[in-house]
Scaffold this motif. Structure first.
Motif: not given
Lengths: 422, 422
Positions: A50, A65-66, A68-69, A71-72
């Motif tokens: 990621l 945003e990092l 948000m990314l 945590t996927a």
């Protein structure tokens, strides 16, 4: 019914087969008569992949945003572990950090847990489900934004949840058998520590032992929670980290282990005026750069010049920034020159028995002298002695100390030579 | 300031380069003086890859956990698009379906949106941010569980958000230039439709046109919202889907286009007693299997036997289940035999001008007859004629109808031969 919190790291969840193996282990724990709440990291290399994607899109991703990314990653692994448990005929429900009530401050990328409100977890456990929670993530108290906890964050999630749920134990699963008396890659005769006090574990973690992160150990101590660090690849007992405080266990070994750290650099400020406030000015400046300093040594002033040298260690990653800040302030601070050395190593001996056994430092210094290793800096706490050496001598230093304190044999009690104490 | 909602599908977000291209387009829209809210699907093959992972873990994943897994896909793409926008110097904030206030029922895997409460979106737009929202996902009203909307769900998210935000237009970006008069892979002379009414678009979507999903078009009609379907690979105008209802546009072409569908099968129940309630019993049975029936034909009863045949079409994927249910109830229903045919095709001609122009059906039947194509079933609505043919003749049928109605030339008005009406 006892409540067990388990945490599985990315190396235990590398692929579908690993996930099925972990699911089997979780179901076994449930069948043994426990309620089980499991915290998972992202699978194997997911986080790195990621980050690569982010790098391909921008050189400087906004931290919100990092988070948000990234945590996927845990979202994927928690859902897959739940599915694998369902496939074994048991019932599991997965929850994100936010759903699990992991409340943090609003510092993206390295948020701190400030509260845990595990209402949904408690309910799901009471309904007979196994609960799977995404580690490493939470939701900020004020802005309701998704946050991540930074390195080792999943361990912290596990301990924080275990504390909030009043769990009987928090099991941290990893790819090694537990905490060792030294890094086995450096010291082949290093052995697993069966029991260690939380206080000692904190010193080990702070000194570079990587299996448990310092924040997680601190959290466990605060909530009086035992941690069991063990391998997800075997059913052997691992290392128990006991929260007990104040109780002297006379049976406990004097020395717990030897930790080492290659991540620091040393800055020496040469020719500082030996007047009140000179050192304070230097460290105020460094502190303003958000740099954490570890060890500090100030030499005795040379009477003739009225000047002295100040050395300190700091994370290598902050080295250039600190040097630059000092250079920029050279006029104000009034020093003569700077030396920067990132080829250093730190070795630390940790053991709560040091409190009552004098001579530990002397034995350590003698062992290094016998091995021909020069000591550049020394710092101590009540239960730790740390020294800085040249980086290329660090492995030798770790081995020499490990041997000198009788840690090479698994059943060896630490040997303390007589001496004048430290 | 006008508010534009844009939706980008997975094919427009296949990799880092595509994401940067889409980000440029979004920033251009913002710079042109619009507020911009963007809905994204998962990148390229992400959803398939996640499904493969689930398959590797279990053959039958619980739907709650599958939704948890799949929603990681849009989470990744929305964060990456936001980062790419930041890299262009603009400010973007991404929100999950739950954060965006997409409230659904609690049917995992194919949830329906029942409310949109976009408070955080409105706030972020007012603060000057570009907003990126994860499509395809929401949170259930009662259980607060993460849900997915099923196929085409991101389009529905976009239209629902556009309605809730009172947007001026909803732009659906895809990898083709818009809606075509027929599938260009079958009819090379098919051309892009510049304008189409929502009512016609609903019939096209229901008849197998794949660019827009029916639910999304229905939603847009309900909220009187224009949709602009266009390519993310060019700056050409695409197809405008107008919500206007009741206003007869005399300039509008009589025929909009030809849609086709290969996804259906036909079941014929042979020798049903021609008594009241016989057909009802059959369709009650099918309905109890949660199978959606499309076309139904009942032959005239043979006087001698008092028996008739009933044929209907249904999704191929439900075919075996329906046949089994009918066989199991053969005694109760009292029919003679069953015929099952999944080698059929359906071709539909759609156009609101049919209302006022008689003879459309006759022209269509003549065109098929001239091409030597037998018609197996017929169904009509006010603005649509659909016929079922043998599957291997479907492409010929589409071409024959496209030509007969003058759709082969881009500026052609539909040609309607005189006739006796349908």
């Amino acid at each position: 019914m006892p409540l067990v919190v388990q945490k599985y790291g990315g190396s235990s969840l590398a692929d579908a087969e690993s996930i099925k193996r972990v699911a089997r282990r979780i179901v076994d724990t449930r069948k043994a008569g426990n309620q089980v709440c499991v915290v998972v990291s992202a699978m194997g290399d997911t986080t790195d992949e990621l980050l690569e994607l982010a790098d391909a899109v921008t050189p400087s991703a906004p931290e919100r945003e990092l988070d948000m990314l990234l945590t996927a990653g845990e979202r994927m692994s928690m859902a897959l572990v739940s599915m694998a448990i369902a496939n074994l005929g048991d019932s599991a429900m997965s929850f994100t950090g936010s759903q699990a009530g992991v409340i943090t401050d609003d510092v993206h990328g390295k948020a701190r847990i400030i509260d845990v409100t595990p209402g949904r977890i408690t309910e799901a456990l009471a309904d007979g489900h196994i609960v799977i929670v995404a580690g490493f993530q939470g939701v900020s108290q004020n802005t309701k934004e998704i946050t991540t906890l930074g390195r080792g964050g999943s361990d912290t999630t596990a301990v924080a949840l275990a504390a909030a749920l009043d769990a009987d134990v928090c099991e941290i699963y990893t790819d090694v058998d537990g905490i060792f008396t030294a890094d086995p890659r450096i010291v082949p005769s290093a052995h697993k520590i069966d029991q260690i006090s939380n206080e000692e574990m904190q010193e080990m973690a702070a000194s570079g032992a990587k299996v448990l992160m310092l924040r997680c150990v601190e959290y466990a101590r605060r909530f009086n929670l035992p941690i069991h660090v063990r391998s997800s690849f075997s059913y052997r007992e691992g290392t128990w980290v006991h929260p007990a405080e104040g109780e002297e266990d006379v049976e406990a070994p004097i020395i717990a282990g030897v930790a080492h750290d290659r991540s620091e650099a040393k800055i020496t400020v040469v020719g500082v005026k030996d007047t009140p406030g000179s050192a304070a000015a230097i460290f105020n400046l460094i502190s303003a750069q958000q740099v954490n300093i570890d060890m500090i040594v100030q030499n005795v002033s040379a009477v003739a010049t009225g000047r002295t040298d100040v050395s300190f260690t700091l994370p290598k990653t902050d080295g250039q920034r600190a040097v630059q800040a000092l250079q920029d302030a050279k006029g104000d601070l009034g020093f003569e020159s700077l030396q920067y050395d990132d080829q250093i190593g730190k070795v630390s001996l940790v053991g709560s028995g040091m409190r009552s056994h004098p001579g530990v430092s002397a034995t350590l210094f003698q062992a290094l002298a016998d091995a021909g290793i020069n000591i550049e800096m020394i710092s101590t706490s009540e239960i730790r002695v740390s020294v800085v050496t040249k980086g290329d001598l660090l492995d030798d230093a770790v081995r020499a100390i490990h041997t000198a304190f009788g840690l090479d044999s698994a059943d060896g009690e630490a040997v303390v030579y007589g001496g004048t104490g430290r």
